[in-house]
Write a protein that holds these residues in place. Structure first.
Motif, PDB file in Angstrom:
ATOM      1  N   TRP A   1       0.890  -1.265  -0.067  1.00 26.05           N
ATOM      2  CA  TRP A   1      -0.159  -0.082   0.152  1.00 26.05           C
ATOM      3  C   TRP A   1       0.881   1.382   0.041  1.00 26.05           C
ATOM      4  O   TRP A   1       1.850   1.460   0.633  1.00 26.05           O
ATOM      5  CB  TRP A   1      -0.807  -0.002   1.221  1.00 26.05           C
ATOM      6  CG  TRP A   1      -1.756   1.188   1.421  1.00 26.05           C
ATOM      7  CD1 TRP A   1      -1.525   2.178   2.136  1.00 26.05           C
ATOM      8  CD2 TRP A   1      -2.901   1.687   0.413  1.00 26.05           C
ATOM      9  NE1 TRP A   1      -2.574   3.209   2.269  1.00 26.05           N
ATOM     10  CE2 TRP A   1      -3.481   2.741   0.920  1.00 26.05           C
ATOM     11  CE3 TRP A   1      -3.724   0.846  -0.419  1.00 26.05           C
ATOM     12  CZ2 TRP A   1      -4.438   3.488   0.433  1.00 26.05           C
ATOM     13  CZ3 TRP A   1      -4.657   1.725  -0.910  1.00 26.05           C
ATOM     14  CH2 TRP A   1      -5.099   2.830  -0.416  1.00 26.05           C
ATOM     15  N   GLU A   2       0.571   2.217  -0.899  1.00 25.29           N
ATOM     16  CA  GLU A   2       1.121   3.511  -0.984  1.00 25.29           C
ATOM     17  C   GLU A   2       0.267   4.591  -0.667  1.00 25.29           C
ATOM     18  O   GLU A   2       0.859   5.764  -0.198  1.00 25.29           O
ATOM     19  CB  GLU A   2       1.868   3.665  -2.444  1.00 25.29           C
ATOM     20  CG  GLU A   2       2.908   2.499  -2.718  1.00 25.29           C
ATOM     21  CD  GLU A   2       3.674   2.925  -4.026  1.00 25.29           C
ATOM     22  OE1 GLU A   2       3.726   4.266  -4.459  1.00 25.29           O
ATOM     23  OE2 GLU A   2       4.168   2.167  -4.699  1.00 25.29           O
ATOM     24  N   GLY A   3      -1.074   4.569  -0.726  1.00 27.13           N
ATOM     25  CA  GLY A   3      -1.746   5.577  -0.190  1.00 27.13           C
ATOM     26  C   GLY A   3      -1.987   6.742  -1.300  1.00 27.13           C
ATOM     27  O   GLY A   3      -2.986   7.502  -1.174  1.00 27.13           O
ATOM     28  N   GLU A   4      -1.315   6.647  -2.397  1.00 28.25           N
ATOM     29  CA  GLU A   4      -1.430   7.780  -3.484  1.00 28.25           C
ATOM     30  C   GLU A   4      -1.052   7.030  -4.740  1.00 28.25           C
ATOM     31  O   GLU A   4      -0.390   5.994  -4.982  1.00 28.25           O
ATOM     32  CB  GLU A   4      -0.432   8.983  -3.350  1.00 28.25           C
ATOM     33  CG  GLU A   4      -1.008   9.787  -1.977  1.00 28.25           C
ATOM     34  CD  GLU A   4      -2.224  10.745  -2.331  1.00 28.25           C
ATOM     35  OE1 GLU A   4      -2.449  10.648  -3.587  1.00 28.25           O
ATOM     36  OE2 GLU A   4      -2.758  11.037  -1.155  1.00 28.25           O
ATOM     37  N   LEU A   5      -1.330   7.806  -5.979  1.00 21.84           N
ATOM     38  CA  LEU A   5      -1.088   7.046  -7.128  1.00 21.84           C
ATOM     39  C   LEU A   5       0.396   7.139  -7.194  1.00 21.84           C
ATOM     40  O   LEU A   5       1.089   8.117  -7.342  1.00 21.84           O
ATOM     41  CB  LEU A   5      -1.939   7.873  -8.196  1.00 21.84           C
ATOM     42  CG  LEU A   5      -3.447   7.797  -8.388  1.00 21.84           C
ATOM     43  CD1 LEU A   5      -4.216   8.434  -9.520  1.00 21.84           C
ATOM     44  CD2 LEU A   5      -3.732   6.265  -8.429  1.00 21.84           C
ATOM     45  N   ARG A   6       0.989   6.113  -7.779  1.00 27.59           N
ATOM     46  CA  ARG A   6       2.478   5.969  -7.997  1.00 27.59           C
ATOM     47  C   ARG A   6       2.883   6.873  -9.097  1.00 27.59           C
ATOM     48  O   ARG A   6       2.380   7.012 -10.147  1.00 27.59           O
ATOM     49  CB  ARG A   6       2.852   4.574  -8.569  1.00 27.59           C
ATOM     50  CG  ARG A   6       2.570   3.333  -7.437  1.00 27.59           C
ATOM     51  CD  ARG A   6       2.993   2.070  -8.194  1.00 27.59           C
ATOM     52  NE  ARG A   6       2.367   0.763  -7.394  1.00 27.59           N
ATOM     53  CZ  ARG A   6       1.402   0.132  -7.423  1.00 27.59           C
ATOM     54  NH1 ARG A   6       0.602   0.741  -8.530  1.00 27.59           N
ATOM     55  NH2 ARG A   6       1.060  -0.713  -6.842  1.00 27.59           N
ATOM     56  N   ASN A   7       3.715   8.001  -8.553  1.00 27.56           N
ATOM     57  CA  ASN A   7       4.797   8.727  -9.513  1.00 27.56           C
ATOM     58  C   ASN A   7       3.980   9.765 -10.102  1.00 27.56           C
ATOM     59  O   ASN A   7       4.477  10.662 -11.034  1.00 27.56           O
ATOM     60  CB  ASN A   7       5.325   7.633 -10.697  1.00 27.56           C
ATOM     61  CG  ASN A   7       6.645   6.987 -10.040  1.00 27.56           C
ATOM     62  OD1 ASN A   7       7.352   7.682  -9.363  1.00 27.56           O
ATOM     63  ND2 ASN A   7       6.832   5.896 -10.539  1.00 27.56           N
ATOM     64  N   MET A   8       2.591  10.039  -9.902  1.00 29.83           N
ATOM     65  CA  MET A   8       1.674  10.949 -10.641  1.00 29.83           C
ATOM     66  C   MET A   8       1.788  12.339 -10.088  1.00 29.83           C
ATOM     67  O   MET A   8       1.568  12.445  -8.729  1.00 29.83           O
ATOM     68  CB  MET A   8       0.324  10.475 -10.740  1.00 29.83           C
ATOM     69  CG  MET A   8       0.212   9.179 -11.509  1.00 29.83           C
ATOM     70  SD  MET A   8       1.087   9.003 -13.094  1.00 29.83           S
ATOM     71  CE  MET A   8       0.011  10.403 -13.944  1.00 29.83           C
ATOM     72  N   TRP A   9       2.313  13.289 -10.902  1.00 23.21           N
ATOM     73  CA  TRP A   9       2.199  14.772 -10.397  1.00 23.21           C
ATOM     74  C   TRP A   9       3.202  14.875  -9.241  1.00 23.21           C
ATOM     75  O   TRP A   9       3.081  15.938  -8.631  1.00 23.21           O
ATOM     76  CB  TRP A   9       0.802  15.150 -10.066  1.00 23.21           C
ATOM     77  CG  TRP A   9      -0.427  14.575 -10.992  1.00 23.21           C
ATOM     78  CD1 TRP A   9      -0.235  14.946 -12.385  1.00 23.21           C
ATOM     79  CD2 TRP A   9      -1.260  13.605 -10.839  1.00 23.21           C
ATOM     80  NE1 TRP A   9      -1.234  14.191 -12.938  1.00 23.21           N
ATOM     81  CE2 TRP A   9      -1.896  13.466 -11.842  1.00 23.21           C
ATOM     82  CE3 TRP A   9      -1.589  12.988  -9.469  1.00 23.21           C
ATOM     83  CZ2 TRP A   9      -3.074  12.526 -12.072  1.00 23.21           C
ATOM     84  CZ3 TRP A   9      -2.776  12.101  -9.581  1.00 23.21           C
ATOM     85  CH2 TRP A   9      -3.509  11.926 -10.819  1.00 23.21           C
ATOM     86  N   LYS A  10       4.056  14.133  -9.065  1.00 27.37           N
ATOM     87  CA  LYS A  10       5.031  14.606  -7.793  1.00 27.37           C
ATOM     88  C   LYS A  10       6.670  14.053  -8.113  1.00 27.37           C
ATOM     89  O   LYS A  10       6.771  13.422  -9.187  1.00 27.37           O
ATOM     90  CB  LYS A  10       4.394  13.709  -6.552  1.00 27.37           C
ATOM     91  CG  LYS A  10       4.203  12.151  -6.788  1.00 27.37           C
ATOM     92  CD  LYS A  10       3.647  11.448  -5.805  1.00 27.37           C
ATOM     93  CE  LYS A  10       3.464  10.014  -5.903  1.00 27.37           C
ATOM     94  NZ  LYS A  10       2.737   9.626  -4.782  1.00 27.37           N
TER      95      LYS A  10
END
Length: 600
Positions: A542-551
């Protein structure tokens, strides 16, 4: 004498006052105690220079220990009347940090924060040049060196990329690249968009004839210029294409069409990218400090390797290259896949009197378009929502305020109602043999989209054709072998075929990084999209946010920007602010960057 009841707004402000007092104390991490044990803080750039959700008091405490004294969050205020329902207080808030102005959303239960959203809206020292900061346009007074607006614009277009380098290059000129470029333009970040198509909007125009947006128009505005009030609810592809072309001109974007990126590499010594492009047949090398891959949320088309493909005498292509149904009247057509594109293509072929068979290998989530609008999106994105006081910005922030961990809990009851409302519809599809699902946990369309970006269809008519048998269906099977004029399925059935369409989706966005930059960099940044939910096609952890997107990614100065029109609009703001901050030398220590677990 009766006591005056404390209002929801007063309760929210009291919490914010306590929160601010603790944040300004010698031990700001103690502010975590004002959250529930399992509370959430979702931060879009303000505290973490990242897109990050902290889950539970321990994670919130760790984040504050690392960031609070540097960011100095302060001036927390309820910005409009708070509301209370079922014991939950909802409040919109404003605040600021040492670098930025922010907006947020707070949910309180029993005096503790259940969820907090914080979003960066503006860099204090570098506001966008709009509203009170807009350019004057006219230069009053007399000057022999005066240049007109057109001359100034032409000078910029002729210089940027040649005698003067851009700070940022965006690869991909669809809605994502265009929205981000518009944000960067307003922040005075010199940017070039590289697009291999001849014109902006061609990525829409060149798709199959019947393609329309399946999302309603209120969900699909671009930054700064919303669609006009007369725009159709479901915009046809060519109309969207024209809008995007117009938008690039009106927003004065440096948009390099008919340009293909052939290679890119990061120069560690100079801290800049070396980006090789071919523009109108001419080789040009760009040297930006930041590189954004805005190639959509999807990567390179997935074309299956099926024995016998090279022997097929008819026409075969991926859905991304499907021209439409006009050329296939009376032809035997086999469509491999059962999601959005497969349904659209099947319906268009049927309308052109083709004999169509859909091959469904695994189950698909279906929701009727009207039901989606009425029961799922309507409260945030609809004409009635606007009439009730909703704005696009508030709708976007409302959606963003729900942490991904608990988002299924919000959606499961809604989709239970959907299943009951359209039970007859679903029953007829099942009777036709169609394999249905509502996601692994019953959370429906949006969770499937966020977890895997596939596995669904918003029904605008094709499902009725499947239920009625007008579109033939073979479910639970795949294609085992392709013959010169037929396909053999895994159950032994042989279907005659003049056309095979592979509606088999796309790979991860980092596939473009592998093609343009290197396999090494693609593996370094890892898979894009999905959040580690450990559901189908979204493996953990689990990462909790979309992988690699916008960051920030594990590759310095490499960013990914994509998604639907809603995400392109909303998240382009946060990516643009991160890029602007780096351009201006603002300290941007990234907190909580995730490790890479999946290479593709």
């Amino acid at each position: 004498m009766t006591e005056n009841k404390v209002t929801a707004t007063q309760q929210a402000q009291q919490w914010l006052d306590s929160f601010e007092e603790t944040l300004n104390s010698d031990n700001p991490a103690q502010a975590a105690d004002l959250f529930e044990d399992g509370g959430f803080w979702r931060d879009l750039v303000t505290m973490t220079w990242n897109i990050k959700t902290m889950e539970g008091r321990g994670a919130i405490r760790d984040m504050l220990s690392a960031t609070a004294k540097r960011t100095q969050p302060a001036n927390w205020q309820v910005s409009e009347e708070a509301t209370e329902q079922d014991g939950v207080i909802d409040a919109w808030v404003t605040f600021e940090t040492v670098d930025a102005i922010g907006k947020g959303h707070l949910r309180l239960r029993n005096g503790h924060a259940w969820t907090l959203l914080t979003t960066m809206q503006e860099l204090k020292e570098f506001p966008e040049k709009r509203k009170f900061n807009r350019a004057k346009g006219a230069e009053h007074g007399a000057s022999k060196s005066r240049k007109s607006w057109l001359e100034t614009l032409q000078d910029e277009q002729q210089e940027l990329g040649y005698s003067r380098q851009p700070y940022c290059v965006i690869i991909g000129g669809g809605q994502g690249g265009i929205a981000l470029a518009a944000r960067l333009k307003q922040l005075d970040v010199p940017t070039i968009v590289v697009e291999r198509s001849a014109k902006a909007g061609d990525s829409w125009r060149n798709r199959y004839k019947s393609l329309c947006l399946h999302d309603p128009i209120w969900y699909d505005h671009l930054p700064y210029l919303p669609f006009p009030d007369h725009w159709p609810v479901f915009a046809p592809k060519d109309k969207i294409g024209d809008w995007l072309e117009m938008y690039t001109k009106v927003m004065e974007l440096n948009y390099w069409s008919s340009t293909e990126c052939t290679a890119a590499r990061y120069d560690e010594a100079s801290k800049e990218w070396v980006v090789d492009v071919v523009r109108d047949g001419e080789k040009v090398t760009l040297r930006p400090q930041q590189l954004v891959l805005a190639t959509g949320m999807s990567g390179i088309p997935n074309v299956p390797d099926i024995p016998g493909m090279d022997t097929f005498e008819g026409e075969q292509h991926h859905s991304s290259r499907h021209p439409g149904g006009e050329a296939f009247k009376g032809k035997k057509c086999v469509i491999l896949g059962a999601n959005n594109s497969a349904h659209d293509i099947c319906a268009a072929l049927w309308e052109n009197s083709a004999d169509v068979t859909m091959i469904q290998r695994s189950s698909t989530h279906i929701i009727k378009s009207d039901t989606l609008m009425d029961d799922v999106l309507g409260g945030l994105y609809s004409e009635q929502a606007i009439a009730d006081g909703m704005t696009t910005e508030k709708a976007d922030l409302t959606f963003a305020s729900v942490p991904f961990r608990i988002m299924p809990d919000f959606h499961i009851p809604v989709y239970k109602q959907v299943a009951e409302k359209d039970a007859d519809f679903y029953g007829r599809l099942k009777k036709a043999g169609f394999m249905l699902d509502f996601g692994d946990d019953g959370s429906g369309l949006f969770m499937k989209y966020l977890r895997r970006g596939s596995g669904y269809y918003i029904d605008v008519g094709a499902s009725e054709l499947v239920a009625d048998g007008e579109i033939k269906l073979k479910s639970g099977v795949g294609i085992e072998h392709i013959n010169p004029r037929s396909v053999t399925l895994t159950d032994g059935t042989e279907l005659p075929a003049d056309l095979i369409v592979y509606a088999t989706g796309y790979g991860s966005m980092n596939g473009w990084a592998a093609r343009i930059i290197s396999e090494e960099v693609a593996d370094k940044v890892g898979k894009c999209w999905g959040m580690g939910s450990d559901t189908t096609k979204d493996p953990g952890p689990w990462e909790g946010e979309l992988r690699n997107m916008w960051k920030p990614t594990q590759q310095e100065a490499l960013w990914f920007h994509g998604g639907n029109l809603h995400q392109s609009r909303h998240y382009s703001l946060y990516l643009a602010l991160q890029l602007k901050a780096r351009k201006e030398g603002i300290d941007t220590p990234v907190y909580g960057q995730e490790s890479v677990h999946h290479l593709s």
